[in-house]
Design an enzyme around this catalytic site. Structure first.
Site: not given
Ligand code: MV4
Length: 447
Positions: A116, A164, A200-201, A203, A208, A237, A292
């Site tokens: 990634k 995951g 990463e910052k 968010i 999504h 999901k 996939r």
């Molecule tokens: C993030 C994010 C916020 N900021 N990246 C990426 C993979 C996916 N499985 C979750 N991901 C996230 N990436 C940045 N820069 C928020 C998520 C995120 C998440 C993060 C922490 C806890 C639960 C989450 C649920 C969905 C998405």
């Protein structure tokens, strides 16, 4: 065209792939573990081969066993489905070496998608918007602290080979970053065999949104739809929709154009998904590529009329995409519910066992992708997906009302399922209004 395809998978997706093969006049070979001898995919395939004992490592992940089955049964291609060997570049290579076509992208595309931080670097070079951060792996804690200071807290640590949510940590200040950096690295190492992490910052409450890409072997790349996948719990999901809701047409169009450019820039082949996070101001950022077919592909299928599994097979067989265009507009609105063998009243604990009663919903706008039947015993060894309930409506509100009706018709008895949870969820006002984000389930249901 292929004569005979081995399906290196089980459950609903194996059934789905067999159906596509049958419609294309291709013979099918099911492989199964001893735990799956009574499984639906084994009943539906033309030929079957037992590939080992129940644990996936000894059966559905056993490359030698699966390849031997393919050679023994004279298969000319293998469809890996999702999970298991679907994103293993070595498997693609070994199939090739044995003159068996792997139905999916080439090994180099799979490798890049799996790395990634590398994929983010490449996307940045190609002017695809990425989240401010390390843009590649971090070398040490000193660099991590410098980058975090520059982009501002909170930041998120992610495993380069992750998935995951493993290895992922949110850090609110330098002190947290220092302690979580080591934890993220060691979790990445134990889960994925490499301790590479990037930053990463963070968010806050993003959506999504993902883009379905279809690419042939001749450089023709198309977007055939976009999906909203924010409704998840612990990185699994639960519900997906097409098209995404409450994101402007302009933003969706931009995301689509960047996704096509992203796929073009890495020479993408076959089907894939480009994933983005979208913030409340509709800023959007590339996060990763999935090489996939995805669980949620049916919402794209029923809003476009396309059969995405057939596209995978035809592209792998060398067909050219001639009748596709980037102007495909989704027709109506689709919602998919993942019906899992889990107890929503007990922390979604897996609930394997015998299905004593099984009645599927039907009527207009309903599709059920499943491998279960009355008296089937859900084994405890694999993921808990029992069925995907896919609803189509002229409008999103029609789809929601239809979903209510379908969830009421759907009867699975003998084991616990997530159906009761979805009955509650679709009454939620924020869901109905489309106020979705990745922390929706946590915030609205506290689970
Ligand atoms: C993030 C994010 C916020 N900021 N990246 C990426 C993979 C996916 N499985 C979750 N991901 C996230 N990436 C940045 N820069 C928020 C998520 C995120 C998440 C993060 C922490 C806890 C639960 C989450 C649920 C969905 C998405």
């Amino acid at each position: 065209m292929f004569k005979r395809i081995l399906i290196a998978n089980r459950g609903e997706i194996a059934v789905r792939i067999i159906r596509a093969c049958k419609e294309l006049g291709i013979e099918t070979v099911a492989v199964f573990s001893t735990a799956d001898k009574d499984a639906m995919h084994v009943k539906l395939a033309d030929l079957k081969v037992c590939i080992g004992p129940p644990p996936a490592a000894k059966s559905y992940l056993n490359i030698e066993s699966i390849l031997s089955a393919a050679i023994l049964k004279k298969c000319d291609a293998i469809h890996p489905g999702y999970g298991f060997l679907a994103e293993n570049p070595e498997f693609e290579k070994i199939c090739n070496q044995n003159n068996i076509k792997f139905i999916g992208p080439p090994a180099d595309v799979i490798s890049l998608s799996g790395n990634k931080s590398k994929a983010i670097e490449v996307m940045n070079q190609n002017k695809i918007p990425i989240i401010p951060g390390s843009n590649g792996n971090i070398k040490n804690i000193k660099d991590a602290l410098i980058i975090a200071k520059k982009i501002g807290y909170p930041v998120i640590l992610k495993a380069s080979f992750g998935g995951g949510g493993k290895g992922m940590r949110i850090c609110n200040n330098p002190k947290e970053l220092e302690s979580l950096y080591q934890i993220s690295k060691s979790e990445s190492l134990s889960s994925f065999g490499a301790d590479h992490v990037y930053i990463e910052k963070y968010i806050i409450r993003p959506r999504h949104v993902e883009v379905q890409i279809v690419a042939d072997n001749y450089g023709n790349i198309f977007c055939v739809g976009q999906r909203e996948c924010s409704i998840q719990r612990r990185h699994q999901k639960l519900i997906e929709e097409a098209p995404p809701i409450n994101v402007s047409f302009k933003t969706l169009r931009l995301i689509k154009e960047f996704a096509i450019r992203a796929a073009e820039s890495i020479g993408y082949k076959n089907l894939g998904t480009i994933e983005f996070l979208v913030d409340k101001n509709e800023n959007f950022y590339f996060i990763e590529i999935n090489s996939r077919i995805q669980v949620e592909h049916p919402v794209t299928e029923i809003t476009t009329g396309l059969d995405l599994i057939k596209f995978q097979i035809l592209i792998a067989a060398g067909e050219k995409l001639t009748n596709l265009s980037n102007e495909i507009k989704p027709f109506g609105s689709a919602i998919e519910f993942r019906i899992n063998a889990e107890d929503p009243d007990d922390n979604f604990k897996p609930s394997p066992g015998k299905i004593s009663e099984c009645i599927f919903p039907g009527g207009p706008g309903i599709r059920v992708d499943t491998h279960i039947y009355k008296d089937y015993i859900v084994p405890p060894y694999y993921d808990s997906l029992l069925a995907k309930l896919i609803i189509w409506g002229c409008s999103r509100i029609e789809a929601i009302n239809r979903a209510k009706r379908a969830l009421d018709e759907f009867k699975i008895e003998g084991i616990k399922t997530t159906i009761p949870f979805y009955k509650k969820l679709i009454k939620n006002q924020n869901f109905i209004q489309g106020n979705l984000h990745t922390h929706f389930i946590e915030e609205e249901f506290g689970v």
